[in-house]
Design an enzyme around this catalytic site. Structure first.
Site, PDB file in Angstrom:
ATOM      1  N   HIS A   1     -63.721  26.759 -64.774  1.00  0.00           N
ATOM      2  CA  HIS A   1     -62.414  26.264 -65.211  1.00  0.00           C
ATOM      3  C   HIS A   1     -62.529  24.843 -65.758  1.00  0.00           C
ATOM      4  CE1 HIS A   1     -57.918  25.849 -64.772  1.00  0.00           C
ATOM      5  NE2 HIS A   1     -58.279  24.581 -64.752  1.00  0.00           N
ATOM      6  N   GLU A   2     -63.176  23.967 -65.003  1.00  0.00           N
ATOM      7  CA  GLU A   2     -63.279  22.568 -65.429  1.00  0.00           C
ATOM      8  C   GLU A   2     -64.191  22.406 -66.646  1.00  0.00           C
ATOM      9  OE1 GLU A   2     -61.141  20.463 -64.457  1.00  0.00           O
ATOM     10  OE2 GLU A   2     -60.420  21.668 -62.773  1.00  0.00           O
TER      11      GLU A   2
ATOM     12  N   HIS B   1     -62.412  23.030 -69.811  1.00  0.00           N
ATOM     13  CA  HIS B   1     -61.648  21.871 -70.291  1.00  0.00           C
ATOM     14  C   HIS B   1     -62.478  21.008 -71.239  1.00  0.00           C
ATOM     15  CE1 HIS B   1     -57.748  21.878 -68.378  1.00  0.00           C
ATOM     16  NE2 HIS B   1     -58.284  22.135 -67.185  1.00  0.00           N
TER      17      HIS B   1
ATOM     18  N   GLY C   1     -59.868  20.273 -58.814  1.00  0.00           N
ATOM     19  CA  GLY C   1     -60.744  19.721 -59.834  1.00  0.00           C
ATOM     20  C   GLY C   1     -59.974  19.047 -60.952  1.00  0.00           C
TER      21      GLY C   1
ATOM     22  N   CYS D   1     -53.584  25.058 -63.047  1.00  0.00           N
ATOM     23  CA  CYS D   1     -54.122  23.874 -63.704  1.00  0.00           C
ATOM     24  C   CYS D   1     -53.157  22.710 -63.513  1.00  0.00           C
ATOM     25  CB  CYS D   1     -54.319  24.166 -65.188  1.00  0.00           C
ATOM     26  SG  CYS D   1     -55.027  22.809 -66.128  1.00  0.00           S
ATOM     27  N   LEU D   2     -53.716  21.554 -63.215  1.00  0.00           N
ATOM     28  CA  LEU D   2     -52.885  20.360 -63.040  1.00  0.00           C
ATOM     29  C   LEU D   2     -52.139  19.990 -64.321  1.00  0.00           C
ATOM     30  CD1 LEU D   2     -55.368  18.180 -60.957  1.00  0.00           C
ATOM     31  CD2 LEU D   2     -53.421  19.515 -60.129  1.00  0.00           C
TER      32      LEU D   2
ATOM     33  N   GLN E   1     -58.210  15.576 -68.949  1.00  0.00           N
ATOM     34  CA  GLN E   1     -56.888  15.713 -68.337  1.00  0.00           C
ATOM     35  C   GLN E   1     -56.252  14.371 -67.972  1.00  0.00           C
ATOM     36  OE1 GLN E   1     -58.447  18.944 -65.548  1.00  0.00           O
ATOM     37  NE2 GLN E   1     -56.258  19.422 -65.728  1.00  0.00           N
TER      38      GLN E   1
END
Length: 174
Positions: A131-132, A135, A47, A89-90, A52
């Site tokens: 999670h997303e 953000h 995701g 996380c990216l 991000q």
């Protein structure tokens, strides 16, 4: 479509609250397309929130194994159950933390046509939603953890490796 550069921990934009998308238009669709290209550029990406890639808009793309899901201005309607599980996380590459999340979620969002839809998810997909959506509020998974682990070895990080990351926490009450 273009792959976008992912913003890393330390960039202040990751702590900003994303703004609502005022209308679903060609620009919104371009951002969603670029975000999809970005998550599919490397294996293992589940995701991505627009924040991000440096865009403070309430946009998310996810593929948790069942195909692409796009969220525009998502709102959490319901959460149920609880389980702890690993998250990465990216924007914080190479580390994993154990985070407590709901096992079921119900989310209201817009689709590309600007229509309101409701999505339900369980397990890993529910974790991805949470999670997303965090953000969008400037919350990172590290805000929930006390320890970090190596994504490669699974071993607990030494304090000299974990502390620079954990020093950037904002504690969140779960």
């Amino acid at each position: 479509m273009a792959e976008r550069i992912i913003v890393r921990l330390g960039d202040p934009i990751l702590r900003e609250r994303s703004k609502a998308v005022s209308s679903v238009n060609a620009n919104t669709e371009k951002i969603l397309n670029d975000m999809a290209q970005t998550i599919y550029a490397d294996k293992g990406r589940a995701g991505l929130s627009a924040i991000q890639i440096g865009i403070a808009k309430r946009l998310i793309v996810m593929d948790c194994g069942d195909g692409l899901i796009e969220l525009i201005n998502p709102v959490m309607l319901e959460m149920d159950g609880e389980e702890e599980g690993p998250e990465a996380c990216l924007s914080i590459p190479g580390v994993v933390g154990i985070v407590k999340r709901a096992t079921y979620v119900k989310v209201q969002t817009l689709n590309r046509k600007g229509e309101t839809i409701t999505l339900e998810a369980e397990g890993f997909t529910a974790r991805c939603f949470q999670h997303e959506m965090d953000h969008l509020e400037g919350i990172l998974f590290i805000d929930y953890v006390n320890e970090l682990y190596s994504a490669k070895t699974g071993k607990k990080l030494k304090p000299q490796d974990a502390n620079p990351i954990l020093m950037q926490q904002r504690r969140v009450v779960q």
